[in-house]
Design an enzyme around this catalytic site. Structure first.
Site, PDB file in Angstrom:
ATOM      1  N   GLN A   4       0.817  -1.227   0.000  1.00 60.20           N
ATOM      2  CA  GLN A   4       0.000   0.000   0.000  1.00 60.20           C
ATOM      3  C   GLN A   4       0.846   1.271   0.000  1.00 60.20           C
ATOM      4  O   GLN A   4       0.296   2.374   0.008  1.00 60.20           O
ATOM      5  CB  GLN A   4      -0.929   0.015   1.231  1.00 60.20           C
ATOM      6  CG  GLN A   4      -2.088  -0.956   1.142  1.00 60.20           C
ATOM      7  CD  GLN A   4      -3.123  -0.585   0.093  1.00 60.20           C
ATOM      8  OE1 GLN A   4      -3.183   0.547  -0.388  1.00 60.20           O
ATOM      9  NE2 GLN A   4      -3.946  -1.545  -0.274  1.00 60.20           N
TER      10      GLN A   4
ATOM     11  N   SER B 218       3.074  -5.098  -4.881  1.00 62.45           N
ATOM     12  CA  SER B 218       2.021  -5.631  -5.726  1.00 62.45           C
ATOM     13  C   SER B 218       1.709  -4.617  -6.818  1.00 62.45           C
ATOM     14  O   SER B 218       1.409  -3.461  -6.527  1.00 62.45           O
ATOM     15  CB  SER B 218       0.765  -5.879  -4.889  1.00 62.45           C
ATOM     16  OG  SER B 218      -0.313  -6.207  -5.739  1.00 62.45           O
TER      17      SER B 218
ATOM     18  N   HIS C 177      -0.828  -4.228  -8.874  1.00 61.01           N
ATOM     19  CA  HIS C 177      -2.179  -3.695  -9.083  1.00 61.01           C
ATOM     20  C   HIS C 177      -2.580  -2.638  -8.056  1.00 61.01           C
ATOM     21  O   HIS C 177      -3.653  -2.064  -8.145  1.00 61.01           O
ATOM     22  CB  HIS C 177      -3.217  -4.821  -9.177  1.00 61.01           C
ATOM     23  CG  HIS C 177      -3.610  -5.462  -7.878  1.00 61.01           C
ATOM     24  ND1 HIS C 177      -4.691  -5.041  -7.142  1.00 61.01           N
ATOM     25  CD2 HIS C 177      -3.080  -6.507  -7.204  1.00 61.01           C
ATOM     26  CE1 HIS C 177      -4.820  -5.815  -6.071  1.00 61.01           C
ATOM     27  NE2 HIS C 177      -3.850  -6.707  -6.082  1.00 61.01           N
TER      28      HIS C 177
ATOM     29  N   CYS D 133     -10.711  -7.789   0.932  1.00 59.43           N
ATOM     30  CA  CYS D 133     -10.513  -9.208   1.241  1.00 59.43           C
ATOM     31  C   CYS D 133     -11.413  -9.648   2.374  1.00 59.43           C
ATOM     32  O   CYS D 133     -11.686 -10.822   2.539  1.00 59.43           O
ATOM     33  CB  CYS D 133      -9.083  -9.464   1.634  1.00 59.43           C
ATOM     34  SG  CYS D 133      -7.975  -8.251   0.993  1.00 59.43           S
TER      35      CYS D 133
HETATM   36  C1  LIG Z   1      -3.366  -5.818  -1.683  1.00 58.70           C
HETATM   37  C2  LIG Z   1      -2.447  -6.138  -0.582  1.00 58.70           C
HETATM   38  C3  LIG Z   1      -1.815  -7.385  -0.495  1.00 58.70           C
HETATM   39  C4  LIG Z   1      -2.085  -8.498  -1.482  1.00 58.70           C
HETATM   40  O1  LIG Z   1      -1.537  -8.226  -2.716  1.00 58.70           O
HETATM   41  P1  LIG Z   1      -1.917  -9.137  -3.987  1.00 58.70           P
HETATM   42  O2  LIG Z   1      -0.960  -8.698  -5.032  1.00 58.70           O
HETATM   43  O3  LIG Z   1      -3.330  -8.826  -4.315  1.00 58.70           O
HETATM   44  O4  LIG Z   1      -1.705 -10.559  -3.599  1.00 58.70           O
HETATM   45  C5  LIG Z   1      -0.947  -7.598   0.544  1.00 58.70           C
HETATM   46  N1  LIG Z   1      -0.713  -6.646   1.464  1.00 58.70           N
HETATM   47  C6  LIG Z   1      -1.301  -5.453   1.425  1.00 58.70           C
HETATM   48  C7  LIG Z   1      -0.995  -4.439   2.466  1.00 58.70           C
HETATM   49  C8  LIG Z   1      -2.195  -5.154   0.405  1.00 58.70           C
HETATM   50  O5  LIG Z   1      -2.806  -3.973   0.378  1.00 58.70           O
END
Ligand SMILES: *Cc1c(COP(=O)(O)O)cnc(C)c1O
Length: 386
Positions: A186, A206, A208, A331
């Site tokens: 994040q 990540s 996305h 989630c």
């Molecule tokens: C979205 C997120 C994840 C998971 O990432 P993915 O790429 O969707 O598996 C893990 N940690 C945090 C803090 C996130 O915001």
């Protein structure tokens, strides 16, 4: 029908159009479609070249060496690789014991691997944050045990936007030889993420979450003898033996392109987004029983978490038809139970249930924020009357 205003950028972001176009060039016969591990022809060499270019772009976003970037399928896999990979290495030289510290408000992608490791004989401490959602160095230090070997604490919390002083936390681990993993999913693209300044040993990203595609991420693994990650996926020895599997060229090019854009636009994006977030808060702060969750002063620009005092959160979420938002993280929104993050910072079940997370991003406009304010005010007025 008018589409609802998207205020859920913390759940995921759309792919930047310029990045999507580059991704498409890696799919068909006319493009760079080959297996980057093919060493015997020019198709493979070209694929390898663009994969390494993408790796350099991701490394550059966090000031790492290209050799320190391990591609994964996302931050969930990167977190799993970090925690399980380090624990497995520890177990190879210690027949028993081993203590791990995580924060109680980590993403499930850290909490669940930690719980799994507990079932394998490791001990886990889950540190409680303050009401601001922040973990202090003193709190961390007090949790150390003789055999603590790994700490995993996030840089930015996904529900609150709260920012940990990770450098400060790393500083208490270093002298004891305790490794530090940081989930920065994040943080990237929202604040500066510099692995050298932070001093972390491992860091998850990540794509996305910063306008790259879903299904791709990376784990930063500091190049040092003491940082040994045991592979969790075997088959071919890709990624310096840490993560096997044919590299998903189009995904990696997407993450690389998004990383470069994020680096270029960081200051502009974050300033504009914080201004929109402040305007949103200003527009609803004087509603009855409305309070802001977390720390307003130590928070990323794009996230606003608000408790709507005496209103049922589920009801409110259903009534806000023209806004795409979430209660807590995406989630957990499948379950109706109140957010464990909000409960950990001291909210009652009722207040946690009555809370919503607004998250703003690169494509949010002033008009959308003004619309959201009007919509919120009229829906809340109706609900208060009912
Ligand atoms: C979205 C997120 C994840 C998971 O990432 P993915 O790429 O969707 O598996 C893990 N940690 C945090 C803090 C996130 O915001």
């Amino acid at each position: 029908m008018r589409k609802p205003v998207y205020l859920d950028y913390a759940a995921t972001t759309p792919v930047a159009p310029e990045v999507a176009a580059r991704m498409a060039q890696c799919l068909t016969f006319d493009g760079t479609f080959a297996n980057s591990a093919s060493r015997s022809h020019v198709y493979g060499w070209q694929a390898e070249e663009i994969v390494e270019e993408a790796r350099a772009q991701v490394a550059s976003l966090i000031d790492a060496d290209t050799r320190e970037i391990v591609w994964t399928s996302g931050a969930t896999e990167a977190n799993n690789l970090a925690l399980k990979g380090i624990a497995e290495t520890y177990r190879a030289t210690h027949t028993q014991g081993g203590h791990i510290i995580v924060s109680a408000i980590e993403h499930k992608a850290v909490l669940d691997p930690a719980t799994w490791l507990e079932s394998q004989g490791f001990r886990v401490t889950r540190l409680q944050p303050g009401s601001d959602g922040i973990i202090t160095a003193a709190g961390l230090e007090a949790a150390f045990q003789d055999d603590t070997f790994l700490v995993s604490i996030m840089l930015v919390n996904n529900e609150l936007g709260s920012i940990n002083d990770v450098k400060c936390l790393v500083d208490v681990c270093k002298p004891r030889g305790i490794l530090f993993h940081c989930d920065a999913a994040q943080a990237a693209g929202k604040i500066e993420v510099n692995v050298k300044k932070l001093g972390v040993d491992l860091l998850s990203l990540s794509a996305h979450k910063f306008y790259g595609p879903k299904g791709v991420g990376a784990l930063y693994v500091r190049r040092a003898g003491e940082v040994k990650v045991a592979a969790q996926i075997h088959g071919g020895g890709h990624e310096r033996m840490m993560r096997s599997g044919t590299l998903a060229t189009h995904q990696l090019i997407g993450m690389g392109g998004a990383a470069e854009l994020a680096r270029e636009q960081l200051s502009e994006d974050s300033l504009r987004i914080a201004t929109l977030r402040d305007r949103l808060w200003e527009g609803i702060a004087n509603l009855p029983n409305v309070t802001r969750n977390g720390s307003p002063s130590c928070c990323v620009g794009g996230i606003l978490n608000v408790a709507f005092g005496n209103i049922d959160g589920e009801m409110l979420l259903l009534s806000l038809r023209d806004l795409a938002i979430s209660s807590g993280s995406a989630c957990n929104s499948a379950s109706m139970s109140p957010s464990y993050v909000l409960k950990a910072i001291g909210l009652s079940d009722e207040h946690a249930q009555a809370s919503l997370r607004f998250s703003i991003g690169r494509y949010t406009t002033v008009d959308e924020i003004e619309f959201a304010i009007e919509h919120l005010r009229s829906v809340i007025a109706k609900l208060n009357k009912a």
